[in-house]
Design an enzyme around this catalytic site. Structure first.
Site, PDB file in Angstrom:
ATOM      1  CB  SER A  12      -0.947  -0.050   1.203  1.00  0.00           C
ATOM      2  OG  SER A  12      -1.871   1.007   1.186  1.00  0.00           O
TER       3      SER A  12
ATOM      4  CG  HIS B  52      -5.367  -2.246  -0.355  1.00  0.00           C
ATOM      5  ND1 HIS B  52      -4.678  -1.844  -1.480  1.00  0.00           N
ATOM      6  CD2 HIS B  52      -4.765  -1.610   0.694  1.00  0.00           C
ATOM      7  CE1 HIS B  52      -3.712  -1.001  -1.143  1.00  0.00           C
ATOM      8  NE2 HIS B  52      -3.747  -0.845   0.174  1.00  0.00           N
TER       9      HIS B  52
END
Length: 405
Positions: free
Chosen positions: A163, A378
């Protein structure tokens, strides 16, 4: 610049640790006191070291190359080093790397729960929170990488980011392309890479982007965003135990959730450690990026062009910070390090459309592998039940090939 960063180190796996103890006893050495070591480090020290030596300090340490290859793990937005270990041994990447023979370092950027100290500024001082991921990439990351090279004696580091951790890695490699420190990065492995976020599908982040986030929070007197408060975290953890569906909805709203690949029994643990906090300015930086419609550009933080307040007092502005009206861009095409990408087809923070924009900008000749998981969200890359088999096994193969093992 005075921030004190806390790092965690796992220099070897459990089995290797026991073998090393036996060897040390045979040679009448004293065994290490702890398996997991932490080290507070000031980015100011690293900047001074690099500037004063021109990289010679790193070169000198690298002369006695460590036996174990060094891997640096960098967490994502609102996270900390704990994100990497919450699934436990056999499932979490740091443990798998350590058991495979790597010297593993887990970084923490300024402002999260482990890096809330400064040589002169307190937490109530607004100047402590005057940072975004620009400073993390320009100061925190070089400080941590330098420390790893010096203490390990290694000549190179494999960088793994998730991320926002991928954003820091790319920003660092782009802005310091060709530098002595950047040349010590053997490979940058990017899990759920984020460079452009014009197609982000996170409702909370989209809402923040519609507001002048930094101005609104500053008027309210807030400079820290979503601090990790122990009591609140424990309360949320208990809430997850009682109502797992509510926990799922919170996670899903922020960054997506794959119920088939997340152990619901671990939800209280995840919430106990996240969010770990950041600055309002950092969130404002991400909001600015979201408001760039379809622009394949990664820019520095936009301070605006007003250099004084309505009362006439000085105020940060682009002219003062950058010497120009528009924030400068990061030249991602300048990156010369080897890159490995692991991406997800259902990632609402690293949307596939933004991924396409990123692939157009990154130098394709340096992308040694891009593996796509159509069903991955994610958080699957750090907390997914099958991440060890699907992602980390391939990651270990890549590192093994690079290190000749």
């Amino acid at each position: 610049d005075g921030y004190i960063l806390r790092m965690f180190r796992t220099p070897h796996g459990k089995t290797q640790f026991q073998q090393r103890q036996r060897q040390q006893q045979q040679h009448r050495w004293q065994a290490p006191a702890r398996h997991l070591l932490s080290w507070p480090w000031s980015s100011k020290q690293s900047s001074r070291l690099l500037a004063g030596s021109g990289g010679k300090g790193v070169e000198a340490a690298a002369a006695g190359a460590a036996a174990r290859p060094v891997v640096h793990l960098q967490h994502g937005l609102l996270g900390s080093a704990t994100d990497w270990v919450l699934n436990g041994p056999g499932f979490s990447l740091p443990f798998l790397l350590a058991d495979a023979g790597y010297d593993v370092w887990l970084g923490n950027v300024r402002g999260n729960i482990f890096s809330r100290n400064h040589t002169t500024l307190g937490l109530l001082d607004p100047r402590f929170w005057a940072f975004s991921w620009d400073e993390m990439a320009a100061r925190d990351l070089p400080a941590m990488l330098t420390q790893e090279l010096l203490l390990s004696g290694a000549g190179e580091v494999a960088y793994v980011g998730h991320s926002q951790g991928t954003t820091l890695g790319l920003a660092f490699l782009a802005s310091q392309a060709g530098s002595a420190l950047a040349e010590h990065i053997k490979v940058a492995i990017l899990l759920a890479p984020v460079t452009f976020v014009t197609h982000v599908d996170s409702v909370p982040l989209l809402a923040l982007a519609q507001l002048n986030t930094d101005q609104v929070f500053t008027l309210l007197g807030f400079h820290e965003f979503m601090p990790s408060v122990e009591v609140l975290s424990k309360l949320e953890g208990q809430l997850c135990m009682l109502q797992p569906a509510l926990c799922v909805n919170i996670l899903a709203a922020i960054c997506g959730y794959n119920p088939s690949n997340l152990d619901p029994r671990r939800l209280p643990t995840y919430v106990n450690y996240t969010p770990s906090g950041t600055s309002v300015q950092n969130m404002a930086h991400w909001s600015q990026a979201i408001r760039q419609p379809g622009e394949a550009v990664m820019r520095h933080y936009d301070y605006g062009t007003s250099c004084r307040t309505v009362l006439g007092t000085p105020w940060p502005c682009n002219q003062a910070e950058y010497g120009q009206l528009v924030p400068p861009m990061y030249n991602l095409s300048a990156i010369s390090n080897q890159l490995v990408l692991f991406t997800g087809g259902k990632d609402r923070l690293a949307d596939p459309r933004d991924l396409e924009l990123m692939l157009r900008v990154l130098p394709s000749r340096h992308i040694m592998l891009h593996q796509h998981f159509p069903d991955y969200e994610h958080l699957d890359f750090i907390w997914g039940i099958n991440a060890a088999q699907r992602v980390y096994a391939r990651l270990l193969d890549v590192l093994g090939a690079l290190h000749g093992s």
